[in-house]
Design a protein around this motif. Sequence first.
Motif, short mmCIF file in Angstrom:
data_model
loop_
_atom_site.label_atom_id
_atom_site.label_comp_id
_atom_site.label_asym_id
_atom_site.label_seq_id
_atom_site.Cartn_x
_atom_site.Cartn_y
_atom_site.Cartn_z
N GLN A 323 0.83 -1.21 0.00
CA GLN A 323 0.00 0.00 0.00
C GLN A 323 0.86 1.26 0.00
O GLN A 323 0.56 2.23 -0.70
CB GLN A 323 -0.93 0.00 1.22
CG GLN A 323 -1.88 1.19 1.28
CD GLN A 323 -2.88 1.19 0.15
OE1 GLN A 323 -3.67 0.26 0.01
NE2 GLN A 323 -2.84 2.21 -0.70
N ILE A 324 1.93 1.24 0.79
CA ILE A 324 2.83 2.40 0.86
C ILE A 324 3.42 2.69 -0.52
O ILE A 324 3.40 3.84 -0.99
CB ILE A 324 3.96 2.14 1.87
CG1 ILE A 324 3.43 2.10 3.30
CG2 ILE A 324 5.06 3.21 1.73
CD1 ILE A 324 2.78 3.39 3.75
N ASN A 325 3.91 1.67 -1.18
CA ASN A 325 4.53 1.88 -2.49
C ASN A 325 3.52 2.27 -3.55
O ASN A 325 3.83 3.05 -4.45
CB ASN A 325 5.30 0.62 -2.90
CG ASN A 325 6.64 0.50 -2.21
OD1 ASN A 325 7.62 1.13 -2.59
ND2 ASN A 325 6.70 -0.32 -1.16
N THR A 326 2.30 1.75 -3.43
CA THR A 326 1.23 2.15 -4.35
C THR A 326 0.93 3.63 -4.19
O THR A 326 0.80 4.37 -5.17
CB THR A 326 -0.05 1.33 -4.10
OG1 THR A 326 0.22 -0.05 -4.38
CG2 THR A 326 -1.18 1.80 -4.99
N ASP A 327 0.82 4.08 -2.93
CA ASP A 327 0.52 5.48 -2.66
C ASP A 327 1.63 6.40 -3.16
O ASP A 327 1.38 7.47 -3.73
CB ASP A 327 0.29 5.70 -1.17
CG ASP A 327 -1.00 5.06 -0.68
OD1 ASP A 327 -1.85 4.77 -1.52
OD2 ASP A 327 -1.15 4.87 0.53
N LEU A 328 2.87 5.99 -2.94
CA LEU A 328 4.00 6.80 -3.39
C LEU A 328 4.02 6.89 -4.92
O LEU A 328 4.26 7.95 -5.49
CB LEU A 328 5.32 6.22 -2.88
CG LEU A 328 5.60 6.40 -1.38
CD1 LEU A 328 6.88 5.69 -0.99
CD2 LEU A 328 5.69 7.87 -1.02
N ALA A 329 3.74 5.75 -5.58
CA ALA A 329 3.74 5.73 -7.04
C ALA A 329 2.64 6.63 -7.60
O ALA A 329 2.85 7.37 -8.56
CB ALA A 329 3.57 4.30 -7.55
N GLN A 330 1.47 6.57 -6.97
CA GLN A 330 0.35 7.38 -7.43
C GLN A 330 0.61 8.88 -7.25
O GLN A 330 0.15 9.69 -8.04
CB GLN A 330 -0.93 6.98 -6.71
CG GLN A 330 -1.47 5.62 -7.14
CD GLN A 330 -2.73 5.23 -6.38
OE1 GLN A 330 -3.07 5.83 -5.36
NE2 GLN A 330 -3.43 4.21 -6.86
N SER A 331 1.32 9.22 -6.19
CA SER A 331 1.61 10.63 -5.93
C SER A 331 2.88 11.10 -6.64
O SER A 331 3.18 12.30 -6.64
CB SER A 331 1.75 10.87 -4.42
OG SER A 331 2.89 10.17 -3.91
N GLY A 332 3.62 10.16 -7.24
CA GLY A 332 4.85 10.52 -7.92
C GLY A 332 5.97 10.91 -6.98
O GLY A 332 6.92 11.58 -7.37
#
Length: 492
Positions: A323-332
């Motif tokens: 989830q952390i990496n998904t959120d970081l990827a989505q926010s760039g």
Amino acid sequence: MQVIETLAEGLKREIKVVIPAKEMEQRMNERLAEVKDKVRINGFRPGKVPTSHVKKMYGKSIMAELVNEIIRDKPSAILSERGEKSATQPEIVMTEDEKEAEKILSAQADLEFTLSYEIIPAIELKSVDGIKVTREVVEVSEDEINEQILKIAESARTFETKKGKAAEGDRVTMDYLGKVDGVAFDGGKDEDAELVIGSNRFIPGFEDQLVGLKAGDEKVITVTFPTEYPAANLAGKEATFDITVKEVAAPAAVEINDELATKLGVESVDKLKEIVRGQIESQFGNVTRQKVKRQILDQLDALYKFESPSKLVDAEFDNIWRQINTDLAQSGKTFADEDTTEEAAREEYRALAERRVRLGLVLSEIGEKAGIEVTEEEMQRSLFAQLQQFPGQEKQILDFFRNTPGAAASLRAPIFEEKVIDKLLAEVSVTDKTVSKEELLADDAEEGETSAKKAAPKKKAAAKADDAAEGEDSAPKKKAAPKKKAAEGDAE
């Protein structure tokens, strides 16, 4: 049968199981005797087939069935006899050598296999007499109710076409085409799009540039996407939008009266207020509940310190980290953008995963000792709630819960946990405190948090990782531009 413990280190256990070839052969002969009178073989009358012939034809297949049954049933029986509970499905290892396997199926070699697993530690429940929580309560005012009704009314208000220039509050109907560096991008085009100026539905700066336009006008609007925009290819980029205004409409007046209530499908304004009050109280109640629950969990965390099964912690950490990496990827963004490093973040979220597992085991033990159960009716209500979230996908969701091992447990677990929390609330010291809406909804991320909860990356990523809800975000994504993120500005 021999059951030999070969490893007992912390929570880890390894058991070697040996079933002599003679015992396996005896079991096979007993099974052959059962099927002897049932088999039909050309040249033999029913029930008259020699046992040796049946054994020659069916011996190995029956032995294979016996091995599968033993592998399936023995691990749970062994754990039960040892008085142990495995944290996960035990890992079973047996020979992969074809010649050795052939000997086992021919009853010429002992059946041997090993069980590897981690036990759930014994938990001695402690008194909760010392646990004290503060339950924040908000008194819903008439102003709050009217404010919410006004928002509902404004979302349902009618607009009337007007001549002249668009002003704040007017609805503009338009076609637009978005470009970055002169190239149109996905999701940046729409026709007959409706936008109320001042609603802040589009990216900052877009709506302001519609003020003063009238039907038939064309204009190129220049805006900059927010750096935290979910589409990484647009985040922080300057873009232009070719706008063609098709209509400008002014809002009709809004009044809170019986006519409005009727329009909304309610018989009177008093009934509408009653409904809205209930909704607000429910929303505030959910926030209050989560704050009280957090206080209880924090104090249970301080009461119970023991080693947790590493495989459960690994699985929980993987969920959080994904989830952390998904959120970081989505926010760039990167870990550096959040003032941390990947190594530090891993350490912190590993601690959070361990906390979650440990508290989960404690709550499970409390619930089991109290005889708490989840009824079929409660499971059905939870499933129905899932179906309501995804209209049109009911069949896929039902198939998922029917065909996916462990899926039903994902419905049961949160219900069970809430029932345990209810039990604890009836036993701990609870003090009600009247607070304002702002105090209740204030960000309390820094209060009562464990060091793990203060892990970086903080803000939205951390908040999602520490949510009680375990489900992945599978909701359909909206168009990338020019609308802002759907979640932006929503109540947590």
